[in-house]
Design an enzyme around this catalytic site. Structure first.
Site, short mmCIF file in Angstrom:
data_model
loop_
_atom_site.label_atom_id
_atom_site.label_comp_id
_atom_site.label_asym_id
_atom_site.label_seq_id
_atom_site.Cartn_x
_atom_site.Cartn_y
_atom_site.Cartn_z
N HIS A 197 0.84 -1.20 0.00
CA HIS A 197 0.00 0.00 0.00
C HIS A 197 0.87 1.24 0.00
O HIS A 197 0.61 2.20 -0.74
CB HIS A 197 -0.93 -0.03 1.22
CG HIS A 197 -2.09 0.93 1.13
ND1 HIS A 197 -2.06 2.18 1.69
CD2 HIS A 197 -3.32 0.80 0.56
CE1 HIS A 197 -3.22 2.79 1.47
NE2 HIS A 197 -4.00 1.97 0.78
N CYS A 198 1.92 1.24 0.82
CA CYS A 198 2.83 2.40 0.89
C CYS A 198 3.52 2.65 -0.45
O CYS A 198 3.81 3.80 -0.80
CB CYS A 198 3.90 2.17 1.96
SG CYS A 198 3.29 2.07 3.64
#
EC number: 3.5.3.6
Length: 416
Positions: free
Chosen positions: A405-406
């Site tokens: 996600h990052c």
């Protein structure tokens, strides 16, 4: 290339995503610079690139268009006369190069790079002293002289930007617009320059609504922003995001023009510590009614709802009672929400895999998610819960303290 932005959830089928492939910036990390540059260790670049390339290939294999930050910035600079010079001047001004001769030497170095993508990569990589002519006779100011220690020139004139491969943070796509975020730490603030030029000058993205500006007095980071639905946004009150920034963003989303479509903002107060850096490190959505969660936050969260007040421009705030699953069910408008614990009930496994971003997943469509391969306990639990896993090799990428996600910024998702 899909033109414009469209992100109204965290789980709608992912169509377009932006990444940054780690580059020479990781080679400019050293033991002495790890702490100020927000790293705990030095990733092995070639392996980190292999892992990242695998991530990009897996995304493409799922039918996702993969865009790269450096190329988007280069296309923006090439599309507008004078944009390249403007970009270089702003990057220099925010790079801490105060000596007159050093600044001139760095600018000369940038101007010597003909290819615009290579120029952007150099700005991310940083500038070493041995790339410049900084002979003592040429140092005409105290700021120039302070670059030297005795007869040895300081190795770096401009620090690298090694966190750039975490493209989630410096701007956030919300609906059809973007929040330009102000980063907490000075070492990451230059990253905002790249997004600013993309959304000012890129032919596919110039002119999209801007819900927040990086020049704000208060810091907010994209890892704390989760798009829970077309009318609902989740934001973390964290180590990296201030309540006042959420106030400002919420007011713009709820009352600004053009309308954002957001009607409620849920603010989640999480512990202010590095292992809980952002909201997306403690929970992410993996299906219509399912989230991964770090069990250490359960029972500790305070959650607030921000919505339009009775008078124009007024924002009503109330603290919500109840468990996290009940609050998320209310936010999503579903009958119930399932929380899957990172590491299960094992306290050591939970802490270890949380540190390696076991709760930080990227949903490519409902129930199908990217995870880090190394989090075997959590992955087994997710698989047995009926989720389809796409496991990203992560021995080196995880050293930067960020997961799938990052490392990604969705530009376009289908509506649910």
């Amino acid at each position: 290339m899909q033109r414009g932005l469209n992100v109204h959830s965290e789980i709608g089928r992912l169509r377009t995503v932006m990444l940054h492939r780690p580059g020479g910036e990781l080679l400019n990390l050293s033991p002495d610079t790890l702490a100020p540059l927000l790293f705990d260790d030095i990733p092995f670049l070639q392996e980190a690139q292999r892992e990242h390339d695998r991530f990009a290939w897996m995304l493409a294999d799922e039918g996702v268009e993969v865009l790269y930050l450096d190329r988007l910035v280069a296309e923006a600079l090439d599309a507008h006369e004078g944009a390249r010079a403007e970009f270089c001047e702003r990057w220099l001004s925010e790079s801490g190069v105060d000596g007159r001769c050093a600044r001139a030497a760095v600018r000369e170095k940038l101007d010597s790079i003909a290819d615009t993508t290579a120029l952007v990569d150099k700005c991310i990589e940083g500038v070493r002293a041995d790339e410049l002519d900084l002979a003592p006779s040429s140092l005409l100011s105290l700021a120039d002289l302070m670059l030297t220690h005795g007869n040895a020139v300081s190795p770096l004139v401009v620090d690298p930007i090694p966190n750039a491969y975490f493209t989630r943070d410096t701007f956030s796509v919300i609906g059809r617009g973007v929040s330009m975020n102000r980063m907490l730490c000075a070492t990451r603030r230059r990253e905002s320059i790249f997004g600013d030029f993309v959304f000012r000058y890129h032919p596919a993205y110039a002119g999209v609504p801007r819900w927040h500006e990086s020049g704000s007095a208060y810091h907010i980071e994209g890892g704390d922003i989760l798009v829970l639905g077309p009318r609902v946004l989740g934001v973390g009150i964290s180590e990296r995001t201030q309540p006042a920034a959420i106030d400002s963003l919420s007011h713009r989303l709820l009352w600004g023009e053009p309308p954002s479509g957001v009607e409620r903002v849920f603010a989640f107060s999480i512990p202010h510590k590095r292992s809980f850096m952002h909201l997306d490190t403690v929970f992410t959505q993996v299906d219509v009614d399912t989230f991964t969660v770090h069990p250490a936050i359960l029972g500790t969260l305070r959650v607030f709802e921000l919505a339009r007040g009775a008078c124009a421009g007024e924002v009503r705030i109330r603290q919500l009672d109840g468990t996290l699953d009940a609050i998320l069910a209310q936010a999503l408008g579903v009958g119930g929400v399932r929380l899957i614990k990172c590491g299960g009930g094992d306290e050591i496994a939970s802490a270890r895999e949380q540190w390696n971003d076991g709760s930080n997943t990227l949903c490519v469509r409902p129930g199908r998610i990217f995870v880090y391969q190394r989090n075997s306990v959590t992955n087994d639990i997710l698989s047995r819960a009926g989720l389809e896993l796409l496991e990203v090799p992560s021995a080196e990428l995880s050293r930067g303290r960020g997961g799938p996600h990052c490392m990604s910024m969705a530009f376009w998702r289908d509506e649910l």
